[in-house]
Design an enzyme around this catalytic site. Structure first.
Site, mmCIF file in Angstrom:
data_model
loop_
_atom_site.group_PDB
_atom_site.id
_atom_site.type_symbol
_atom_site.label_atom_id
_atom_site.label_comp_id
_atom_site.label_asym_id
_atom_site.label_seq_id
_atom_site.Cartn_x
_atom_site.Cartn_y
_atom_site.Cartn_z
ATOM 1 N N LYS A 53 22.874 37.846 89.850
ATOM 2 C CA LYS A 53 23.240 36.917 90.925
ATOM 3 C C LYS A 53 23.475 35.513 90.348
ATOM 4 C CE LYS A 53 20.761 39.661 94.368
ATOM 5 N NZ LYS A 53 19.768 39.815 95.413
ATOM 6 N N GLN A 97 13.991 37.867 96.646
ATOM 7 C CA GLN A 97 14.303 39.206 96.152
ATOM 8 C C GLN A 97 13.298 40.218 96.692
ATOM 9 O OE1 GLN A 97 17.054 39.963 94.495
ATOM 10 N NE2 GLN A 97 16.532 42.118 94.396
ATOM 11 N N ASP A 120 21.059 35.916 102.529
ATOM 12 C CA ASP A 120 21.012 37.381 102.604
ATOM 13 C C ASP A 120 21.319 37.900 104.009
ATOM 14 O OD1 ASP A 120 20.542 38.924 100.361
ATOM 15 O OD2 ASP A 120 18.393 38.503 100.324
HETATM 16 N N1 LIG Z 1 16.882 39.892 98.782
HETATM 17 C C1 LIG Z 1 17.452 41.077 98.554
HETATM 18 N N2 LIG Z 1 16.774 42.024 97.899
HETATM 19 C C2 LIG Z 1 17.369 43.230 97.686
HETATM 20 C C3 LIG Z 1 18.696 43.473 98.113
HETATM 21 C C4 LIG Z 1 19.379 42.450 98.818
HETATM 22 O O1 LIG Z 1 20.543 42.608 99.269
HETATM 23 N N3 LIG Z 1 18.727 41.263 99.008
HETATM 24 N N4 LIG Z 1 19.320 44.673 97.811
HETATM 25 C C5 LIG Z 1 18.722 45.587 96.858
HETATM 26 C C6 LIG Z 1 19.075 45.389 95.406
HETATM 27 N N5 LIG Z 1 20.189 44.488 95.073
HETATM 28 C C7 LIG Z 1 20.153 43.211 95.500
HETATM 29 O O2 LIG Z 1 19.344 42.441 95.116
HETATM 30 C C8 LIG Z 1 21.137 44.828 94.073
HETATM 31 C C9 LIG Z 1 21.295 46.097 93.599
HETATM 32 C C10 LIG Z 1 22.221 46.363 92.570
HETATM 33 C C11 LIG Z 1 22.968 45.339 92.026
HETATM 34 C C12 LIG Z 1 23.919 45.560 90.916
HETATM 35 O O3 LIG Z 1 24.672 44.677 90.596
HETATM 36 N N6 LIG Z 1 23.909 46.701 90.268
HETATM 37 C C13 LIG Z 1 24.760 46.964 89.141
HETATM 38 C C14 LIG Z 1 23.948 47.613 88.037
HETATM 39 C C15 LIG Z 1 22.899 46.714 87.473
HETATM 40 C C16 LIG Z 1 22.018 47.449 86.458
HETATM 41 O O4 LIG Z 1 22.533 47.821 85.420
HETATM 42 O O5 LIG Z 1 20.853 47.649 86.740
HETATM 43 C C17 LIG Z 1 25.879 47.920 89.567
HETATM 44 O O6 LIG Z 1 25.699 48.659 90.541
HETATM 45 O O7 LIG Z 1 26.912 47.925 88.896
HETATM 46 C C18 LIG Z 1 22.820 44.080 92.509
HETATM 47 C C19 LIG Z 1 21.919 43.817 93.526
HETATM 48 C C20 LIG Z 1 17.202 45.525 96.921
HETATM 49 N N7 LIG Z 1 16.710 44.190 97.009
#
Ligand SMILES: Nc1nc2c(c(=O)[nH]1)N[C@@H](CN(C=O)c1ccc(C(=O)N[C@@H](CCC(=O)O)C(=O)O)cc1)CN2
Length: 284
Positions: A53, A97, A120
């Site tokens: 982020k 988070q 969010d």
């Molecule tokens: N405050 C928040 N917490 C969480 C949220 C949210 O929207 N707000 N959602 C999920 C997790 N999440 C956000 O934080 C999230 C999940 C995945 C990714 C991401 O970029 N994934 C990459 C891979 C990253 C890696 O290698 O691990 C991808 O899919 O290409 C970003 C954000 C729970 N918590």
């Protein structure tokens, strides 16, 4: 059939490029947006998402404010950081988070946030605005999914969408977005307690798997040609992401979001949209 890829990485890059111009315009008007994050604990996945982020926000010219607390932090220590971010004028939008460590009252923390800085869209006021069809920041994962479907021309109007999962960031709010008049979908909300999930999945034009159960959605559960989006972020023993969708679904679906590279980057892009829009709103 081999499914068309719903490329979240490429779509997010296009969104970020548009936002860069809007950030420049804000700066010309004297406001540099600042994204704050509060991360509590040492969960490796959460650390990666928060780092992503901030990487994204720096790419588009948004300042970063990173706050971290150990897993042992008390409710009062967490709430003190929330109050600090509420007061800090350089922080124009922020997130806490999730998940927070066990024992912490997450709803109390979310409720304490300034709804105008809620990047969010998870503050009760903003979720209420969504229910009442009023403007406000939208939850990032659900809105990211809709933007991805739109970009690839997947018909949502009149579609039967089966959402699996009821978590606050994705499964719970997604049906609220999908059933607005502008989207006009019909939604069946399922979860890990749903009886005969495969029978419901087979009726879906669009499947969104957000239950956090590795490979829950199997090829034989998917109607040929359906769109399938994978929100699952479980990890195997090597720390590699394992989604909720079995890899064999690619051979049956019409569209599929890869994981990684699908919904995750869209979640991050929509967060930046919320940060930029909040800054624009604050200038009137
Ligand atoms: N405050 C928040 N917490 C969480 C949220 C949210 O929207 N707000 N959602 C999920 C997790 N999440 C956000 O934080 C999230 C999940 C995945 C990714 C991401 O970029 N994934 C990459 C891979 C990253 C890696 O290698 O691990 C991808 O899919 O290409 C970003 C954000 C729970 N918590």
């Amino acid at each position: 059939m081999t499914a068309q890829i719903l490329d979240g990485k490429a779509t997010a890059a296009a969104i970020k490029s548009d936002l860069t111009t809007r950030v420049e315009a804000l700066k010309a008007r004297g406001l540099t947006p600042g994204l704050g994050t509060l991360l509590v604990g040492e969960d490796v996945g959460s650390q990666k998402y928060v780092a992503g982020k901030h990487r994204d926000s720096q790419q588009i010219g948004v300042n970063s404010l990173q706050r971290e607390l150990p897993a042992t932090a008390t409710q009062e220590e967490i709430e003190a950081v929330v109050r600090e971010l509420n007061e800090d004028p350089s922080c124009t939008g922020y997130i806490v988070q999730l998940p927070l460590p066990r024992g912490i009252d997450t709803n109390r923390v979310l409720e304490l946030m300034d709804p105008d800085k809620d990047a969010d869209g998870l503050h009760p006021t903003n979720l209420g605005r969504l229910v009442l069809n009023q403007p406000g920041p939208l939850p990032c994962t659900p809105e990211g999914i809709l933007v991805l479907l739109r970009r690839y021309g997947v018909e949502v109007n009149g579609a039967h969408v089966v959402v699996v999962g009821r978590g606050v960031t994705a499964g719970r709010p997604l049906p609220l977005l999908l059933t607005r008049k502008s989207e006009n979908a019909t939604v069946t909300q399922c979860h890990t307690g749903t009886r005969d999930l495969p029978a419901l999945l087979r009726q879906a034009d669009i499947v969104v798997a957000a239950a956090g159960v590795p490979h829950l959605v199997k090829p034989e559960d998917v109607r040929p040609g359906a769109a399938v989006l994978d929100v699952g972020v479980s990890r195997d023993e090597n720390g590699k992401i394992v989604g909720d969708v079995h890899p064999g679904v690619r051979d049956v679906a019409g569209w599929i979001s890869p994981n990684p590279g699908g919904v995750g980057p869209m979640t991050r892009a929509q967060l930046l949209v919320n940060v930029v829009e909040a800054a624009e709103r604050s200038l009137g």
